[in-house]
Design a protein around this motif. Structure first.
Motif, PDB file in Angstrom:
ATOM      1  N   ASN A 157       0.892  -1.229  -0.128  1.00  0.00           N
ATOM      2  CA  ASN A 157      -0.045   0.090   0.025  1.00  0.00           C
ATOM      3  C   ASN A 157       1.035   1.139  -0.024  1.00  0.00           C
ATOM      4  O   ASN A 157       0.577   2.321  -0.754  1.00  0.00           O
ATOM      5  CB  ASN A 157      -0.910  -0.002   1.138  1.00  0.00           C
ATOM      6  N   MET A 158       1.992   1.235   0.774  1.00  0.00           N
ATOM      7  CA  MET A 158       2.853   2.492   0.913  1.00  0.00           C
ATOM      8  C   MET A 158       3.643   2.547  -0.345  1.00  0.00           C
ATOM      9  O   MET A 158       3.995   3.852  -0.992  1.00  0.00           O
ATOM     10  CB  MET A 158       3.815   2.150   2.164  1.00  0.00           C
ATOM     11  N   ARG A 159       3.973   1.371  -1.156  1.00  0.00           N
ATOM     12  CA  ARG A 159       4.888   1.533  -2.262  1.00  0.00           C
ATOM     13  C   ARG A 159       3.916   1.844  -3.328  1.00  0.00           C
ATOM     14  O   ARG A 159       4.553   2.470  -4.482  1.00  0.00           O
ATOM     15  CB  ARG A 159       5.234   0.021  -2.450  1.00  0.00           C
ATOM     16  N   ASP A 160       2.538   2.093  -3.245  1.00  0.00           N
ATOM     17  CA  ASP A 160       1.562   2.500  -4.302  1.00  0.00           C
ATOM     18  C   ASP A 160       1.232   3.920  -3.952  1.00  0.00           C
ATOM     19  O   ASP A 160       0.526   4.435  -4.655  1.00  0.00           O
ATOM     20  CB  ASP A 160       0.463   1.613  -4.068  1.00  0.00           C
ATOM     21  N   GLY A 161       2.063   4.641  -3.023  1.00  0.00           N
ATOM     22  CA  GLY A 161       1.919   6.004  -2.873  1.00  0.00           C
ATOM     23  C   GLY A 161       0.836   6.186  -1.775  1.00  0.00           C
ATOM     24  O   GLY A 161       0.487   7.370  -1.673  1.00  0.00           O
ATOM     25  N   GLN A 162       0.305   5.249  -1.076  1.00  0.00           N
ATOM     26  CA  GLN A 162      -0.919   5.453  -0.191  1.00  0.00           C
ATOM     27  C   GLN A 162      -0.314   5.609   1.321  1.00  0.00           C
ATOM     28  O   GLN A 162       0.677   5.152   1.461  1.00  0.00           O
ATOM     29  CB  GLN A 162      -1.862   4.143  -0.168  1.00  0.00           C
ATOM     30  N   ASP A 163      -1.107   6.044   2.159  1.00  0.00           N
ATOM     31  CA  ASP A 163      -0.964   6.222   3.582  1.00  0.00           C
ATOM     32  C   ASP A 163      -1.572   5.114   4.308  1.00  0.00           C
ATOM     33  O   ASP A 163      -2.796   4.992   4.746  1.00  0.00           O
ATOM     34  CB  ASP A 163      -1.419   7.403   3.956  1.00  0.00           C
ATOM     35  N   PRO A 164      -0.700   3.971   4.646  1.00  0.00           N
ATOM     36  CA  PRO A 164      -1.246   2.961   5.461  1.00  0.00           C
ATOM     37  C   PRO A 164      -2.097   3.168   6.695  1.00  0.00           C
ATOM     38  O   PRO A 164      -2.918   2.493   7.181  1.00  0.00           O
ATOM     39  CB  PRO A 164      -0.228   1.798   5.677  1.00  0.00           C
ATOM     40  N   ILE A 165      -1.453   4.240   7.528  1.00  0.00           N
ATOM     41  CA  ILE A 165      -2.158   4.665   8.582  1.00  0.00           C
ATOM     42  C   ILE A 165      -3.553   5.533   8.538  1.00  0.00           C
ATOM     43  O   ILE A 165      -4.510   4.974   9.203  1.00  0.00           O
ATOM     44  CB  ILE A 165      -1.205   5.521   9.525  1.00  0.00           C
ATOM     45  N   ARG A 166      -3.575   6.093   7.613  1.00  0.00           N
ATOM     46  CA  ARG A 166      -5.088   6.819   7.073  1.00  0.00           C
ATOM     47  C   ARG A 166      -5.944   5.606   6.446  1.00  0.00           C
ATOM     48  O   ARG A 166      -6.994   5.718   6.775  1.00  0.00           O
ATOM     49  CB  ARG A 166      -4.825   7.756   5.936  1.00  0.00           C
ATOM     50  N   ASP A 167      -5.286   4.548   5.874  1.00  0.00           N
ATOM     51  CA  ASP A 167      -6.285   3.611   5.348  1.00  0.00           C
ATOM     52  C   ASP A 167      -6.594   2.788   6.274  1.00  0.00           C
ATOM     53  O   ASP A 167      -7.872   2.038   6.299  1.00  0.00           O
ATOM     54  CB  ASP A 167      -5.518   3.113   3.940  1.00  0.00           C
ATOM     55  N   VAL A 168      -5.837   2.480   7.286  1.00  0.00           N
ATOM     56  CA  VAL A 168      -6.601   1.654   8.696  1.00  0.00           C
ATOM     57  C   VAL A 168      -7.625   2.516   9.145  1.00  0.00           C
ATOM     58  O   VAL A 168      -8.572   1.736   9.465  1.00  0.00           O
ATOM     59  CB  VAL A 168      -5.216   1.328   9.736  1.00  0.00           C
TER      60      VAL A 168
END
Length: 285
Positions: free
Chosen positions: A194-205
């Motif tokens: 998810n992070m490698r795709d430029g997303q924020d894993p903390i926000r997405d949780v």
């Protein structure tokens, strides 16, 4: 409180392993063998994603888990083939129990060739005694799979694989597809991809926690396609903040380390990551 070993041994007496491991995997244990708390009152448990042991047999994998004091395994089909008989499945779970390990899910399983693969996967999960399948399906089969989750009462979590994945690169891409389907359809959240795709894993949780059924716990060296798996405390994801976010949203699934570095010799990196996770969990509780 009973230790995990005592609980597993009692459950195995007089019944097949396929009928007891599901309830075991659904239970959250936060005590060590001696009954001392290790993860405080967290609702989530640390596990290992079976893919971390792709180059090792089951005995070697369980030996590593014992050394790390980790007790939950997401089962890969190279350790328990889809063609396993009921006798082989029972023997598999007995071996796990002897190592104080519970198999809580199966997968990831690819299901992109036919609906027969989907049918077989649900039968496999049922016979394996788990209540969660980690899968990679075709988008056009999602409604069919949702019907299977209702029929079997088994949850189905789609795994995201980052920018190289044209179907499910990140958590958002999965959530948008399952949000209106059966509530047993959800996400196996690979936070590193998810992070490698430029997303924020903390926000997405925070956004998607109600549909996150499993977490592939990892850190990566960069928030780009070129990011690589690294030891949990050494990457760009803020692990202490991530753990506190899991507590904030009440996540009650597994956090299974998937270590894709040094895969022919993963013990040192896995052990460092386990120690970091436990240390952060205890220090920030």
């Amino acid at each position: 409180m009973e230790t995990r070993r005592t609980f597993i041994q009692k459950g195995l007496l007089g019944v097949s392993a396929a009928t007891v491991i599901g309830p075991l995997a659904a239970s959250a244990y936060s005590t060590s063998r001696e009954g001392e708390k290790t993860y405080r009152d967290d609702r989530f448990d640390l596990g290992i994603a079976g893919y971390s042991f792709v180059h090792f047999g089951l005995d070697e994998s369980l030996a590593m888990m014992k050394r790390m004091d980790v007790h939950y395994l997401c089962i890969k089909d190279f350790h328990l083939p889809l063609t396993s008989t009921d006798v082989e499945i029972a023997a598999f779970h007995q071996k796990l129990a002897e190592s104080d390990v519970a198999g809580y899910a199966v997968g990831p399983l690819y299901m992109t060739k036919s609906k027969a693969e989907i049918d077989h996967a649900f039968e496999y999960a049922k016979r394996a005694g788990v209540k969660l399948i980690i899968g990679i399906p075709n988008k056009e089969d999602l409604e069919y799979i949702a019907g299977k989750t209702s029929e079997y009462d088994i949850r189905y979590a789609i795994h995201n694989h980052g920018p190289e994945d044209k179907l499910y690169p990140n958590a958002t891409s999965i959530f948008e597809l399952v949000k209106n389907l059966d509530a047993r359809m959800g996400i196996c959240f690979d936070m590193g991809h998810n992070m490698r795709d430029g997303q924020d894993p903390i926000r997405d949780v925070e956004r998607y926690h109600k549909r996150i059924f499993d977490i592939h716990l990892k850190n990566v060296t960069a928030a780009t396609k070129d990011g690589k798996t690294c030891e949990l405390g050494r990457g760009v994801i803020d692990i202490p903040k991530f753990i506190n976010t899991l507590r904030k949203v009440g996540y009650d699934g597994k956090c299974s380390l998937e270590f894709e570095k040094d895969m022919k010799d993963p013990l040192a990196g896995l052990a460092e990551s386990v120690g970091y996770f436990k240390g952060v969990s205890d220090a920030s509780a």
